[in-house]
Design a protein around this motif. Structure first.
Motif, PDB file in Angstrom:
ATOM      1  N   GLU A 193     -34.303   3.179  -7.429  1.00  0.00           N
ATOM      2  CA  GLU A 193     -33.004   2.520  -7.695  1.00  0.00           C
ATOM      3  C   GLU A 193     -33.193   1.321  -8.637  1.00  0.00           C
ATOM      4  N   ASN A 232     -33.884   2.578 -12.176  1.00  0.00           N
ATOM      5  CA  ASN A 232     -32.656   3.024 -12.859  1.00  0.00           C
ATOM      6  C   ASN A 232     -31.905   1.830 -13.436  1.00  0.00           C
ATOM      7  N   LYS A 233     -31.842   0.745 -12.663  1.00  0.00           N
ATOM      8  CA  LYS A 233     -31.143  -0.468 -13.111  1.00  0.00           C
ATOM      9  C   LYS A 233     -31.866  -1.055 -14.338  1.00  0.00           C
ATOM     10  N   ARG A 236     -33.841   0.476 -16.442  1.00  0.00           N
ATOM     11  CA  ARG A 236     -33.727   1.377 -17.604  1.00  0.00           C
ATOM     12  C   ARG A 236     -32.360   1.221 -18.266  1.00  0.00           C
ATOM     13  N   LEU A 237     -31.329   1.071 -17.447  1.00  0.00           N
ATOM     14  CA  LEU A 237     -29.979   0.859 -18.000  1.00  0.00           C
ATOM     15  C   LEU A 237     -29.928  -0.428 -18.816  1.00  0.00           C
ATOM     16  N   ILE A 278     -41.641   9.015 -14.897  1.00  0.00           N
ATOM     17  CA  ILE A 278     -40.997   7.849 -15.529  1.00  0.00           C
ATOM     18  C   ILE A 278     -42.050   6.971 -16.209  1.00  0.00           C
ATOM     19  N   ASN A 334     -31.894   7.282 -19.564  1.00  0.00           N
ATOM     20  CA  ASN A 334     -31.676   7.090 -18.132  1.00  0.00           C
ATOM     21  C   ASN A 334     -31.099   8.344 -17.498  1.00  0.00           C
ATOM     22  N   GLU A 335     -30.777   9.328 -18.342  1.00  0.00           N
ATOM     23  CA  GLU A 335     -30.178  10.564 -17.827  1.00  0.00           C
ATOM     24  C   GLU A 335     -31.259  11.584 -17.525  1.00  0.00           C
TER      25      GLU A 335
END
Length: 478
Positions: A302, A305-306, A308-309, A344, A467-468
């Motif tokens: 989680e 993901n943050k 990477r965004l 990743i 991020n997808e």
């Protein structure tokens, strides 16, 4: 599709699963069972100005439709080819003042085609739009609310001079889009760029270990054989990525596609033990320790993901290293939580040009994937290709060439020789083969020449990590 292709596939009804597709002749791995153009397709809202609305290729410079100022095309040829499907849309957008969302645009394109041709069987279609499943009766309250909003927005956009359809029929079309739409990817298959309806392909049922795969190539969707298929065999595709334990895949399929998966891999939980593997040896970790590490991995994913965004890739690397330190004494080499972090880490480190560390993680990721995925899986092929390129950039030419050859063998089956990504891979295969020969003849000279080449020419940068997830087969409205 040609008459010959129609004769090689038939629709049949199967107990408990509804309609399905059956082979009428033998197919070998890599054979194209059929190629189907979209009944209707649109570019995603976020990409309307960077992707051609006809062939779905990403281009630097596109020509804009002079009338509606919304649609974009590669050139005059693509614009001419689009006119039949864009004509009504063009005047409706002008009148409405702006383009509606992709869902509304796709529904409108379907209904304008029905207005032109009727809703019966179209040429080369095995089923009509009317016969496609809509699953509206299975919608939960939130989905029903979204459906009502879509229908209202559609009615605001739909021109008064076009054929008028009843609310129930419009709801059917949105239901069809919701559970039958396919994702269209760009020319290299790396980014999802649009969504379309392909009635024949909609008939292929799901299996977590399928005998077919689907690829978007040159403006058409291709159904390709992954293994030997005999006459009478059902043709199956996977609606979800296999890299999840059977219980999770079943939950996802029930939530998104409204059915219970009873394939052999789900019933027997095949490969679940590999995906949840823990370290073997004298000091086997306790169940409590395993649970803690899995939870830590989920929390880290989680945070990743943050980061990477936000584009903070050094933070992503730091999080991956911390997580791997916790995972390595506890989780087995094929554990999906370990593999996700390795994937990743290798991708982001490659982008940051830290190729040696990236190559180490990529090798471990590929070794794990090989034990889990079907040997002819498109996602496996793409992962092996990325790992091969990373090793090549790291100067590990033997391992790099070997992986690029392995990836090429997989993608020849899943994508075919004419797909842009396979052509790119063939160029890399030839280049690495040449470099490998030079390396084998004189290692010292190889590294000297490599060093000189890198000084004179900036090393090819890997694309910015996305991020997808890779484009999935079916498009599901979030």
């Amino acid at each position: 599709m040609t008459r010959g292709v129609m004769e090689s596939v038939e629709v049949f009804t199967t107990e408990g699963k509804g309609r399905g597709l059956k082979a009428q002749k033998e197919f070998l791995p890599g054979d194209v069972i059929f190629a189907e153009p979209a009944y209707a397709a649109v570019v995603f809202d976020s990409l309307t100005h960077v992707v051609c609305h006809t062939c779905f290729k990403r281009q630097e410079r596109l020509h804009r439709c002079g009338q509606c100022k919304f649609a974009y095309y590669c050139d005059r040829t693509c614009q001419r080819d689009a006119w039949l499907n864009h004509k009504n849309e063009c005047s409706a957008i002008k009148k409405h003042g702006k383009a509606p969302t992709e869902n509304i645009r796709l529904a409108a394109r379907i209904l304008w085609r029905i207005e032109r041709e009727g809703s019966g069987l179209s040429e080369n279609c095995l089923v009509s739009i009317d016969d496609l499943q809509n699953h509206v009766e299975s919608f939960d309250e939130e989905e029903k609310k979204e459906l009502r909003v879509d229908v209202e927005s559609f009615l605001e956009f739909w021109p008064a001079q076009s054929q008028q359809f009843g609310m129930q029929y419009i709801s059917h079309i949105f239901g069809v889009i919701n559970c039958n739409a396919f994702t269209l990817s760009d020319q290299r298959g790396l980014q999802a760029v649009g969504v379309g309806i392909f009635p024949n392909l909609c008939q292929a049922n799901h299996d977590c270990w399928p005998n077919c795969t689907v690829i978007f190539n040159n403006g058409k969707i291709e159904l390709r054989a992954l293994s030997k298929i005999s006459p009478g065999d059902e043709l199956t595709v996977s609606y979800v990525d296999f890299l999840n334990v059977s219980e999770e895949r079943q939950k996802q399929l029930k939530k998104q596609y409204y059915f219970n998966c009873t394939c052999e891999h789900c019933k027997k939980k095949i490969k679940d033990d590999l995906m949840l593997a823990v370290k073997e040896g004298d000091k086997k970790p306790s169940a409590e320790t395993v649970k803690e590490v899995i939870q830590f991995s989920k929390d880290t994913l989680e945070k990743i993901n943050k980061a990477r965004l936000e584009g903070t890739y050094h933070e992503v690397v730091k999080l991956c290293r911390e997580c791997l330190k916790k995972q390595e004494p506890v989780l087995g080499d094929t554990n999906i939580y370990l593999l996700r972090i390795l994937s990743i880490a290798s991708e982001v480190l490659s982008y940051l040009q830290m190729f040696e560390e990236a190559a180490e993680y990529a090798k471990r990721m590929v070794d794990g994937y090989m034990k889990i995925y079907h040997p002819n899986n498109a996602q496996l092929g793409m992962a092996v290709m990325r790992a091969g390129v990373t090793h090549w950039h790291a100067g590990l030419i033997e391992a790099g060439h070997s992986m690029i050859c392995k990836a090429y063998a997989i993608l020849l089956i899943t994508h075919g020789p004419s797909h842009p990504i396979t052509k790119d891979l063939e160029v890399m295969r030839v280049q690495t083969e040449m470099e490998l020969r030079m390396f084998q003849q004189n290692e010292f000279m190889y590294y000297k020449m490599r060093e000189a080449a890198l000084k004179n020419q900036k090393i090819q940068v890997m694309p910015e990590p996305s991020n997808e997830a890779p484009p999935s087969l079916f498009h599901k409205k979030e």
